[in-house]
Design an enzyme around this catalytic site. Structure first.
Site, mmCIF file in Angstrom:
data_model
loop_
_atom_site.group_PDB
_atom_site.id
_atom_site.type_symbol
_atom_site.label_atom_id
_atom_site.label_comp_id
_atom_site.label_asym_id
_atom_site.label_seq_id
_atom_site.Cartn_x
_atom_site.Cartn_y
_atom_site.Cartn_z
ATOM 1 N N TYR A 1 -10.765 -4.659 3.401
ATOM 2 C CA TYR A 1 -9.830 -4.219 4.450
ATOM 3 C C TYR A 1 -10.656 -4.029 5.719
ATOM 4 C CZ TYR A 1 -5.967 -1.350 6.414
ATOM 5 O OH TYR A 1 -4.951 -0.853 7.176
ATOM 6 N N GLU B 1 0.866 -1.170 0.000
ATOM 7 C CA GLU B 1 0.000 0.000 0.000
ATOM 8 C C GLU B 1 0.909 1.229 0.000
ATOM 9 O OE1 GLU B 1 -2.684 -0.071 3.303
ATOM 10 O OE2 GLU B 1 -3.690 -1.892 2.626
ATOM 11 N N ASP C 1 -5.986 9.020 9.764
ATOM 12 C CA ASP C 1 -4.646 8.633 10.188
ATOM 13 C C ASP C 1 -4.248 9.268 11.515
ATOM 14 O OD1 ASP C 1 -3.920 7.011 7.940
ATOM 15 O OD2 ASP C 1 -3.928 8.852 6.758
#
Length: 263
Positions: free
Chosen positions: A175, A49, A60
């Site tokens: 994911y 990734e 994040d």
């Protein structure tokens, strides 16, 4: 069949789980980031990734936020990120690259132009965390028409009512975000992850890969054992941020990969 599909077919035939890593394009600088990226397959990484730096990375935590800021401060752009993928592809035609980031840079470029450039650069899939399924016509469906997998995230708060929408146009793999919160915020626990992975797998034939909160070889092994593989990002980005030589970063990656492949 994309490189991602081929990789999972190969791993299944070998009876192995996938080990996926995340690095930020251009962190700490373009040359070092490319050296790390080129070394990842040899360290046991099955899928890479590649983070696209963005000024407002809302999913994040501090580790990856700072990596993105370092990359931006160093002049990293979408064009340079794609060039990094091209440079990698000059030596490696088999390891899948998933471009992971946010929609704004793609929208600014123009979807059709971006998809053509990404495909030409050797990108195999996209993870765009701020585009929900309701916006699939915006990028997801055009990406798949262009031959790129569009990988969707499921989370602990994705209930049985929401899950079908998340899975509807997903391809490549699902994911599963193992924790509620931002990257690097907590440690994933196999006992919590296993029933959620089983729930997702009951509704899709796609591989399910677990990420967020995996920091050690033991965690890599235990989490990969509950799913089709695992993703490690912040722990590797932290090693890069510490200024360690590339070979030491790759040695660390290799220990994580060994854990996942033992699962």
């Amino acid at each position: 069949m994309t490189r991602i599909d081929d990789t999972f077919a190969r791993l299944k035939a070998e009876g192995k789980k996938a080990f996926v890593t995340y690095i930020m394009a251009g962190d700490p600088d373009t040359e070092t980031a490319l050296e790390v990226m080129r070394g990842l397959p040899g360290a046991g990484v099955d899928i890479i990734e590649l983070g696209l730096p963005f000024t407002d990375p809302m999913a994040d935590g501090p580790t990856i936020q700072l990596a993105g800021q370092r990359a931006l401060d160093g002049g990293m752009t979408l064009d340079k990120t794609l060039q990094m993928a091209r440079a990698f592809r000059s030596d490696d035609q088999t390891t899948p690259i998933v471009l992971m980031g946010y929609y704004n840079p793609i929208y600014s470029r123009g979807v059709d132009t971006f998809l053509a450039q990404a495909k030409e650069a050797g990108i195999d899939g996209l993870i765009v965390v701020d585009l929900p399924p309701e916006e699939d016509a915006e990028l997801c469906i055009p990406a798949q028409a262009a031959g790129l997998n569009f990988i969707r995230l499921a989370t602990p708060t994705t209930d049985d009512t929401r899950l079908p929408a998340v899975l509807q146009n997903t391809s490549g793999f699902v994911y599963y975000v193992s924790i509620t919160g931002i990257t690097g915020a907590a440690e994933a626990q196999a006992k919590d992850v296993a029933p959620e992975v089983a729930r997702i797998k009951s509704q899709t034939d796609l591989p399910v890969i677990v990420g967020f909160g995996i920091k050690t070889p033991d965690a890599s092994e235990s989490i990969a054992a509950t799913a089709d593989g695992c993703v490690v990002g912040s722990a590797i980005v932290s090693e890069i941020a510490s200024g360690k030589p590339v070979d030491e970063v790759l040695d660390f990656v290799a220990t994580l990969a060994a854990g996942a492949h033992r699962a």
